[in-house]
Design an enzyme around this catalytic site. Structure first.
Site, mmCIF file in Angstrom:
data_model
loop_
_atom_site.group_PDB
_atom_site.id
_atom_site.type_symbol
_atom_site.label_atom_id
_atom_site.label_comp_id
_atom_site.label_asym_id
_atom_site.label_seq_id
_atom_site.Cartn_x
_atom_site.Cartn_y
_atom_site.Cartn_z
ATOM 1 N N CYS B 103 0.886 -1.157 0.000
ATOM 2 C CA CYS B 103 0.000 0.000 0.000
ATOM 3 C C CYS B 103 0.922 1.204 0.000
ATOM 4 C CB CYS B 103 -0.913 0.036 1.227
ATOM 5 S SG CYS B 103 -1.868 1.567 1.316
ATOM 6 N N SER B 107 -1.192 2.032 4.542
ATOM 7 C CA SER B 107 -1.065 0.700 5.142
ATOM 8 C C SER B 107 -2.308 -0.154 4.909
ATOM 9 C CB SER B 107 -0.831 0.858 6.641
ATOM 10 O OG SER B 107 -1.868 1.651 7.203
#
Lengths: 105, 206
Positions: B103, B107
């Site tokens: 990502c 996250s």
């Protein structure tokens, strides 16, 4: 939003910090920040707003803070923007707690 | 992880404690709910959920087809749908393709299936480099992907999250589904490791 969080392809951010058997949280405050954010997410602000809040952290600060420090920043920003808490309440409570912790008191 | 500009832990802990006590006082959070959330992510929600999905796909080819065609629905069949895993795409590793999940923006990660992400997944180093030098990143994890194998990198977002279906190791033909699940690691489901047979000298000698 075009900010420091858009990191894909940046250079020079160092080696990957691989930690064997790492705990889910590294300290109690991390666990609390996570849980307080989780608990308020659904009830008070949608997830997209929490993301946007962490992306509003000033770039220098964003790049020098740890993961759950960024969560804390977002949580505090949202709580104060939604008038659930004020900065002065937080500061006052911190002073009270610090005093209560002092052994001589 | 350290940096000069970070706030000392004691200051942050005090700040967090102040916010917590105010939120409890105002009835915005319930202390019991806070404990339940922490306990859930420390003890109940974790990669063992994802490992069950992988093991089932290895032993049940029809489930595997459904999983790859529509990860969200196939995962719902197993009642493993949960917060931050509402929309799932499952990508299969093969001898020709190795998949890696990142990502870059923060996250995003399938919490209900893998638990909370490890520090390295959330690190600036991984987020920045996984998309520009995935083979170099994998080497840092001790994984050398041969040049003839394609590496595909999937960038997660708040609405869509990924799971890697790793290759089933050779030599596991007689294992049960739950024995197979015990081999599947978190990193194998993100794509920074392969699933390995446990190196047991006794079994190899037998």
């Amino acid at each position: 939003m075009n900010g420091p969080h858009d990191m894909g392809g940046m250079h020079n951010l160092g080696p990957i910090p691989i930690e064997e058997n790492e705990p889910v949280f590294h300290s109690e405050w991390e666990a609390k920040v996570f849980a307080m954010s989780f608990a308020t997410f659904g009830n008070y602000f949608p997830v997209d707003e929490t993301r946007h809040a962490s992306e509003r952290m000033p770039p220098g600060k964003y790049l020098s803070s740890r993961y759950y420090e960024r969560w804390l920043y977002a949580l505090e920003l949202l709580l104060t923007e939604h008038d659930l808490l004020t900065q002065s309440e937080i500061e006052e409570r911190m002073a009270q707690l610090a005093q209560a912790d002092t052994p001589s008191s | 992880m350290s940096s000069h500009n970070q706030q000392p832990d004691a200051d942050i802990a005090l700040r967090v404690k102040a916010i917590e006590s105010l939120l409890i006082e105002k009835g915005i959070i319930d202390p019991a709910a806070i404990d339940t959330i922490i306990d859930a992510y420390e003890h109940r929600i974790g990669p063992h959920n994802g490992a069950r999905i992988v093991a089932k796909a290895w032993v049940d080819s029809e489930f595997k087809q459904r999983l790859l065609a529509d990860g969200t629905s196939a995962i719902a069949e197993m009642n493993l749908t949960g917060f931050s895993s509402e929309h799932m795409v499952v990508v299969e590793n093969t001898p020709e393709v190795h998949n890696l999940i990142v990502c870059t923006l923060c996250s995003c990660y399938p919490w209900a299936i893998l638990g909370l992400p490890p520090t390295w997944y959330k690190s600036f180093a991984y987020r920045s480099r996984a998309v520009i030098d995935p083979r170099g990143v994998l080497r840092e994890f001790g994984l050398e992907i041969p040049e003839e194998v394609a590496v595909r990198v999937w960038d997660s977002n708040a609405d869509l999250r990924y799971l890697v279906l790793p290759e089933r190791p050779v030599g596991t033909e007689t294992m049960t589904e739950s024995e197979l699940a015990s081999l599947v690691t978190r990193n194998a489901m993100i794509g920074t490791a392969k699933v390995q047979l446990p190196s047991s000298p006794h079994e190899q000698a037998a």
